[in-house]
Every structure is written in structure tokens, then in C-alpha cells.
Enzyme design. Structure first.
Site, PDB file in Angstrom:
ATOM      1  N   GLU A 166      -4.643  -2.790   6.687  1.00 13.38           N
ATOM      2  CA  GLU A 166      -4.764  -4.163   6.187  1.00 13.38           C
ATOM      3  C   GLU A 166      -5.565  -5.033   7.161  1.00 13.38           C
ATOM      4  OE1 GLU A 166      -1.064  -4.605   3.096  1.00 13.38           O
ATOM      5  OE2 GLU A 166      -0.766  -5.425   5.106  1.00 13.38           O
ATOM      6  N   GLU A 268      -1.303   0.527  -1.391  1.00 13.28           N
ATOM      7  CA  GLU A 268       0.094   0.088  -1.342  1.00 13.28           C
ATOM      8  C   GLU A 268       0.407  -0.731  -2.582  1.00 13.28           C
ATOM      9  OE1 GLU A 268       1.323  -2.077   2.118  1.00 13.28           O
ATOM     10  OE2 GLU A 268       0.207  -0.783   3.503  1.00 13.28           O
TER      11      GLU A 268
END
Length: 369
Positions: A166, A268
Site C-alpha cells: 500500500e 486485498e
């Protein structure tokens, strides 16, 4: 209304999960190539007493239960030197064997930190705190090569690696912030080069959060491409209660695949099957107001979320929508396996989004075609 129980599946499920009959109302992922599960917290959970059961209540191994339900990839995060001793090379090597034994492929998720790395925090590992420039790139490359090389030598090579987790705002702050793309690109390419050298044939993913943010995705990958960062897959986190609508995800995936000529992946996602925490730690998604409209916090709502996000990914033209990883389906509430790796008494804020219910039984959302 209770859904009918799913019978335990035999070994034929491992060879051809797509032909199995699904329980009524379960998720359908539109034949995605990657039907993935992030199992990073499983070793610690098992050490602390976590139990996993098939839907009929029969106790089993979590990896096998998920595999028999159709999962064909596992994602495991790696920290450099975690306070609790987990998420490092020994546990990764052990998990890689279990994953391979079930006929699954492995994605290694490098955080390049001693703790959680995400858009709000990208802390250097303690051992790298004083390193900058070429020395920091060398440490990152050495760590990457050690992990992936060890997997290859064990005979359980990773099929894909994320260089950072991320990393909207960059990684290894302050050196690798995305406000200094020259330095960030140097770090990324150091990791990519090391990964490809240590594990030939591996696919490289670059991973952002905010999967519904097309402007942010374009800005980030335009910069990466302009600076010659090498990658194969665009990986995005997408949680519907944080990252926009499914329509926005669809727009972004379609655009990214076309604009950059790369495959795309939801690295995710998750959704609650109920509200109400099993332990004393408040859950991250705990109130009706936090839910995505049209998706109740029920087993059926969780399964519908997986069905619909799967259809979005599968809609990417040219087969460039690779698939989905469900984040931490086996992170159930057991004492000692909480959010804070420095505090054994910390609780879990995620157990109502696992794919095992509060009786440890497999939920319908884990069944993939």
C-alpha cells in the site's frame, strides 16, 4: 434463515474446484485465475490455539479447508524484524511448504518494515534507520533476495512478489516518500532487480490502496512508468466501506489495464459476516452506518460482496483482471494474536470479517467456483 451446511469436500476438489457444486447462495468469482487468501496471521493464530472447522463442524487444517473451497493462491506478508518473532523468513518458509502441498501458488508481500506498512505509515526497520541512498537500496535488495532466494532453494518459489505494501505515499520514510519520486523509484527498482535475480520468472506487483481512486492511481503509476520502474501487475486494495463504489473500482481497473498494458489485481478485500466483536477489542467495522449499502453484515451479505467484486474484476477486458485476495480470512479471535505485535494482550479488530464464524466454521463466502 440458515443456509444449508456445506459437506466436506474430498481430494477431487484439489484438482478441479471449478466443477464442484456450490452451497446455495455462496459467492461466485466469475472464473478468476487468482482466487487468493492472505494467510499472514495464521501461524501465530494456530500457535495461540486457533481452531478451524468445515461448515459441518468437522475440525480441519485452515489451508486445506480454504483450498477445498477453491482458493488457489496464498499471500503472506514479510516484516524485517518483528517484535513478536512472526512474519519473518522462518514462518514464511514453513507456510510456503503448506501452500505448495495444497497445490496453491504464493505471493510474497514485502512491507520493508518491522511492523504494519500502509498509506499512513511506512516506517524503516530498526536495523536500517541510519541508512540512506545507495546503502538503503542495498539493504532492501539484500532482504528481498534473501527471502525469495530462500524460497527458491527450498523448492517452494514464490510466483509473485509485491515490492512494498500500500505504497501510495511511498515507502521507507522519509527517504522513499512519493514526494521524491527519484529516490522512491531507486528503491523500487532495487527491490525489483533483486527479486527477478533471486527468483527467475517471478511476477512483480506494485500495490496501492484506494482501489476506487482513478486519479490517484494514474498519478502514481504515471510517475513509476516515467522513471522506468519495472513491474508486471497493478495491485490495489479495495474495501467497499473505505475505497469508493464497485463502479469506481470497475472504472479504475479497466483504465489501469488499458493505460499501462498490465494485468490488474485486487490484492486485498473483505467484508463482515456479522456485527459484534467476539473479544474485548472493538472491531474496525462495527456499526450499521459503516456498511456498504445493499450488503448486510450477514453470511449472505459477505458472500454477495465476494460475488460482486469478483464480477467487477472479471469484467476487465482482455482477461487482464487476474483475481482477488481475501484479506486475513483465518484471523480469528484468539488470545495473544491481536493487532499490536508488541502487546500480547491486544485484541483482534478483524474477526467479524474472517471467513470462519465465531464457532470456527467455514462461511459461504469462501467458496469459489
Amino acid at each position: 434463515m440458515r443456509r444449508r451446511s456445506v459437506l466436506r469436500l474430498g481430494t477431487a476438489a484439489l484438482a478441479a474446484p471449478a466443477v464442484l457444486a456450490l452451497p446455495t447462495g455462496t459467492a461466485r468469482a466469475a472464473g478468476l485465475a487468482i482466487r487468493g487468501v492472505d494467510l499472514s496471521s495464521l501461524p501465530k493464530g494456530e500457535d495461540k490455539g486457533a481452531v478451524f472447522r468445515y461448515a459441518d463442524g468437522t475440525r480441519g487444517d485452515a489451508v486445506r479447508i480454504l483450498r477445498e473451497a477453491g482458493a488457489n493462491w496464498a499471500r503472506i506478508k514479510v516484516w524485517v524484524d518483528a517484535a513478536d518473532g512472526y512474519h519473518g523468513k522462518p514462518h514464511l518458509l514453513a507456510m510456503a511448504r503448506r501452500i505448495q502441498d495444497q497445490g496453491m501458488r504464493l505471493l510474497v508481500d514485502f512491507h520493508y518494515s518491522d511492523t504494519w506498512a500502509d498509506p499512513g505509515k511506512q516506517f524503516k526497520p530498526a536495523a536500517w534507520t541510519s541508512l540512506t541512498g545507495a546503502a538503503l537500496e542495498a539493504a532492501l535488495a539484500e532482504h528481498t533476495a534473501d527471502i525469495l532466494g530462500s524460497l527458491a532453494r527450498q523448492g517452494t518459489p514464490a510466483a509473485m512478489a509485491q515490492i512494498g505494501n500500500e505504497i501510495n505515499g511511498g515507502m521507507l520514510w522519509p527517504d522513499g516518500r512519493s514526494t521524491d519520486w527519484g529516490r522512491l523509484a531507486g528503491l523500487l527498482n532495487a527491490g525489483v532487480t533483486a527479486a527477478r535475480s533471486a527468483s527467475p520468472g517471478i511476477r512483480i506487483a506494485l500495490h496501492l490502496a484506494e482501489g476506487g481512486d482513478n486519479g490517484g492511481t494514474r498519478w502514481w503509476f504515471d510517475n513509476a512508468v516515467a522513471r522506468g520502474v519495472s513491474f508486471d501487475v497493478i495491485a490495489l486494495s479495495f474495501y467497499g466501506y473505505w475505497h469508493g463504489t464497485l463502479a469506481e473500482l470497475r472504472t479504475n481497473l479497466h483504465d489501469a489495464a488499458s493505460r499501462y498494458g498490465r494485468d490488474v489485481l485486487v490484492a486485498e478485500t473483505a467484508y463482515p459476516f456479522r456485527l459484534g466483536s467476539k473479544d474485548s477489542h472493538p472491531d474496525i467495522i462495527a456499526e450499521p452506518s459503516q456498511l456498504v449499502p445493499g450488503y448486510p453484515a450477514t453470511p449472505q451479505g459477505q458472500a454477495a460482496w465476494m460475488r460482486d467484486i469478483g464480477e467487477v474484476v472479471a469484467s476487465v477486458p482482455g482477461g487482464r483482471g487476474l483475481g482477488i485476495f481475501y484479506w486475513e480470512p483465518a484471523w480469528t479471535a484468539v488470545p495473544g494474536n491481536g493487532w499490536d505485535e508488541t502487546d500480547p494482550s491486544s485484541g483482534n479488530g478483524w474477526e467479524n470479517q474472517a471467513l470462519f464464524d465465531y464457532d470456527d466454521r467455514a462461511l459461504p463466502a469462501m467458496w469459489w467456483p
